[in-house]
Motif scaffolding. Structure first.
Motif, PDB file in Angstrom:
ATOM      1  N   ASN A   1       0.827  -1.210   0.000  1.00  0.00           N
ATOM      2  CA  ASN A   1       0.000   0.000   0.000  1.00  0.00           C
ATOM      3  C   ASN A   1       0.857   1.254   0.000  1.00  0.00           C
ATOM      4  O   ASN A   1       0.558   2.238  -0.684  1.00  0.00           O
ATOM      5  CB  ASN A   1      -0.929   0.004   1.218  1.00  0.00           C
TER       6      ASN A   1
ATOM      7  N   LEU B   1      -2.870   1.472  -2.554  1.00  0.00           N
ATOM      8  CA  LEU B   1      -4.064   1.985  -1.902  1.00  0.00           C
ATOM      9  C   LEU B   1      -4.525   3.287  -2.550  1.00  0.00           C
ATOM     10  O   LEU B   1      -5.723   3.511  -2.752  1.00  0.00           O
ATOM     11  CB  LEU B   1      -3.793   2.202  -0.410  1.00  0.00           C
TER      12      LEU B   1
ATOM     13  N   VAL C   1      -3.523  -4.982   1.043  1.00  0.00           N
ATOM     14  CA  VAL C   1      -4.010  -4.164  -0.069  1.00  0.00           C
ATOM     15  C   VAL C   1      -5.526  -4.296  -0.179  1.00  0.00           C
ATOM     16  O   VAL C   1      -6.262  -3.305  -0.250  1.00  0.00           O
ATOM     17  CB  VAL C   1      -3.346  -4.594  -1.399  1.00  0.00           C
TER      18      VAL C   1
ATOM     19  N   GLU D   1      -7.444  -2.684   2.984  1.00  0.00           N
ATOM     20  CA  GLU D   1      -7.508  -1.228   3.020  1.00  0.00           C
ATOM     21  C   GLU D   1      -8.417  -0.672   1.933  1.00  0.00           C
ATOM     22  O   GLU D   1      -9.168   0.283   2.163  1.00  0.00           O
ATOM     23  CB  GLU D   1      -6.095  -0.641   2.889  1.00  0.00           C
TER      24      GLU D   1
ATOM     25  N   TYR E   1      -3.808   5.573   3.037  1.00  0.00           N
ATOM     26  CA  TYR E   1      -2.426   5.422   2.562  1.00  0.00           C
ATOM     27  C   TYR E   1      -1.437   5.964   3.585  1.00  0.00           C
ATOM     28  O   TYR E   1      -0.465   5.289   3.947  1.00  0.00           O
ATOM     29  CB  TYR E   1      -2.254   6.151   1.229  1.00  0.00           C
TER      30      TYR E   1
ATOM     31  N   ASN F   1      -1.321   3.796   6.521  1.00  0.00           N
ATOM     32  CA  ASN F   1      -0.573   2.564   6.289  1.00  0.00           C
ATOM     33  C   ASN F   1       0.925   2.744   6.451  1.00  0.00           C
ATOM     34  O   ASN F   1       1.638   1.772   6.705  1.00  0.00           O
ATOM     35  CB  ASN F   1      -0.891   2.005   4.902  1.00  0.00           C
TER      36      ASN F   1
END
Length: 458
Positions: A75, A81, A148, A151, A391, A394
């Motif tokens: 991500n 993401l 991935v 999210e 994002y 993450n």
């Protein structure tokens, strides 16, 4: 009956919108279960290979930290993401939802296969981890693929809720979705270790999680039927095609100061919660002397608490407003919790009390933060907006566990006991920054009139 009347009937029908919410919430509940299913299994993962009745896998603390952080690697570094948000705004909820649930299930199967097999002493070089055991590398790859999907599914479900609940019980709906998701986290933290020991190993709990994700994918297929009917009935009013993504619209997003405040508040707050849960079980064992068989139950109190608190605080936001205030209070409580965990004292009763306070904080901030985004960003950019937030989040979910895992490794004595003072101080620092950002958001709301302090329900 006109198209507008049909649309209003669908949107104003409590049965329709709450049914849609429950269906997508089931998918996210299983996702949250799988995300944390390995957290209480750390004692088995890091036990000597073949020990614990043959269930020990022989991972090091730093390898476990890398594996936990692998969730966000793709991500963050492949921007998947971010592109997922663009796909959501461009191609719609139905396509993106199926894509994300398929990625979750595929990654889960790879992770299960990894922990179910012995790869001997072979090692593989991995980014940010160097040479790790092959089993760790394959499990991390599966977790990254799953991450991935998870999210992207998260931002998709957020847009689903905004689509059905704008003008109604938006914060309550988001709070209930989070609450149901937390059930998955709570069950994972409380049951993963007993299930693994009962059924013969780590792979049993991971396999259970993969099976649940298959059910979650089917649940989203059911939602797609409802979503298609909603779009068809609203064809002349507001459709995914009419709100399609344009790259020129990114200027609206990237120049919005309030949006960036929420984004970095999310980063700091969640960096102080989710990575902490990855290490909380062993913290309870080494610092507070909790029986390893029961240690996972104390961190499990956090998601159980938010099951009730997040919808409660969301209802307050819907009726009375004060969203920025709720975020400030939650950030303060987060900081107090980690300062307490960093202090060189304590017992089981204190650990339980502090975890309850963390549960309150974890109910306050998400219940106000996520429903505030649609007040700042237009619907046509909402998928991309949530994608950018997730994002940035993450980055924390990826890097912080690796950082903390290395810190704990450096603070482990010869007998294997970990001193958590440094790692808990780092978590407290995240809380301090979150407080500052929350106050800046309040000031920005007063300047721009986003309405964060106003009720959601009309």
């Amino acid at each position: 009956m006109s198209t507008e009347a049909i649309r209003q009937k669908l949107n104003d029908s409590k049965t329709a919108r709450w049914t849609a919410l429950i269906i997508v919430s089931v998918t996210m509940m299983f996702a949250y279960f799988f995300t944390d299913v390995m957290s209480p299994l750390e004692p088995l993962l890091t036990a000597a290979k073949g020990s614990e009745n043959g269930m020990g896998l022989g991972w090091t603390s730093s390898e476990y930290g890398w594996f936990s952080g692998a969730y966000g690697l793709m991500n963050v570094y492949l921007l998947l993401l971010f592109f997922g948000g663009i796909i959501l705004d461009k191609f719609g909820i139905r396509f993106t939802g199926l894509l994300s649930t398929a990625l979750m299930f595929g990654g889960a199967v790879l992770k299960w296969w990894s922990v179910a097999n012995d790869f001997g002493d072979s090692t593989i070089w991995v980014p940010f981890g160097g040479d790790v055991q092959a089993q760790v590398a394959y499990a991390g790859l599966g977790f990254a693929i799953y991450g991935v999907g998870a999210e992207i599914a998260g931002i998709t479900v957020s847009k689903v809720i905004v689509k059905w609940f704008t003008g109604h019980e938006l914060a309550l709906a988001m709070g209930l979705q989070v609450a149901l998701a937390r059930i998955g986290t709570a069950v994972a933290l409380g049951a993963a270790l007993p299930v693994a020991k009962m059924l013969g190993g780590v792979n049993a709990s991971v396999g259970l999680g993969a099976a649940c994700l298959c059910i979650g994918m089917i649940s989203f297929l059911v939602y797609n039927v409802m979503d298609k009917k909603l779009d068809a009935s609203a064809a002349s009013v507001s459709t995914e095609e009419e709100e399609g993504f344009k790259f020129s619209d990114l200027a609206i997003l990237f120049t919005n100061k309030g949006f960036w405040y929420i984004t970095f508040l999310c980063l700091m707050f969640y960096a102080g919660v989710f990575p902490f849960l990855k290490f909380a079980t062993k913290l309870m064992v080494f610092k507070y002397g909790v029986d390893p068989e029961l240690a996972g139950l104390i961190p499990a109190m956090l998601p159980f608490g938010t099951i009730f608190l997040t919808p409660f605080f969301g209802g307050i936001y819907d009726k009375h407003g004060k969203g920025a205030t709720l975020m400030i209070i939650g950030s303060i409580l987060l900081t107090i919790v980690h300062i307490t965990f960093a202090l060189p004292m304590g017992n089981i009763a204190l650990a339980i009390a502090v975890m309850i306070v963390l549960g309150i904080a974890f109910g306050l901030v998400p219940s106000a933060m996520w429903p505030s985004v649609p007040k700042i960003i237009p619907m046509k950019l909402l998928g991309t907006a949530y994608a950018v937030i997730f994002y940035i989040q993450n980055i924390g979910l990826s890097m912080v566990p690796m950082w903390i895992g290395q810190v704990n490794q450096n603070n482990t004595d010869a007998s294997g006991v970990i001193d958590y003072t440094e790692s808990m101080t780092i978590f407290a620092g995240f809380g301090v920054v979150a407080i500052i950002i929350a106050f800046l958001l309040l000031v920005e709301d007063k300047k721009k009139g986003y309405g964060l302090q106003l009720p959601n329900a009309k």
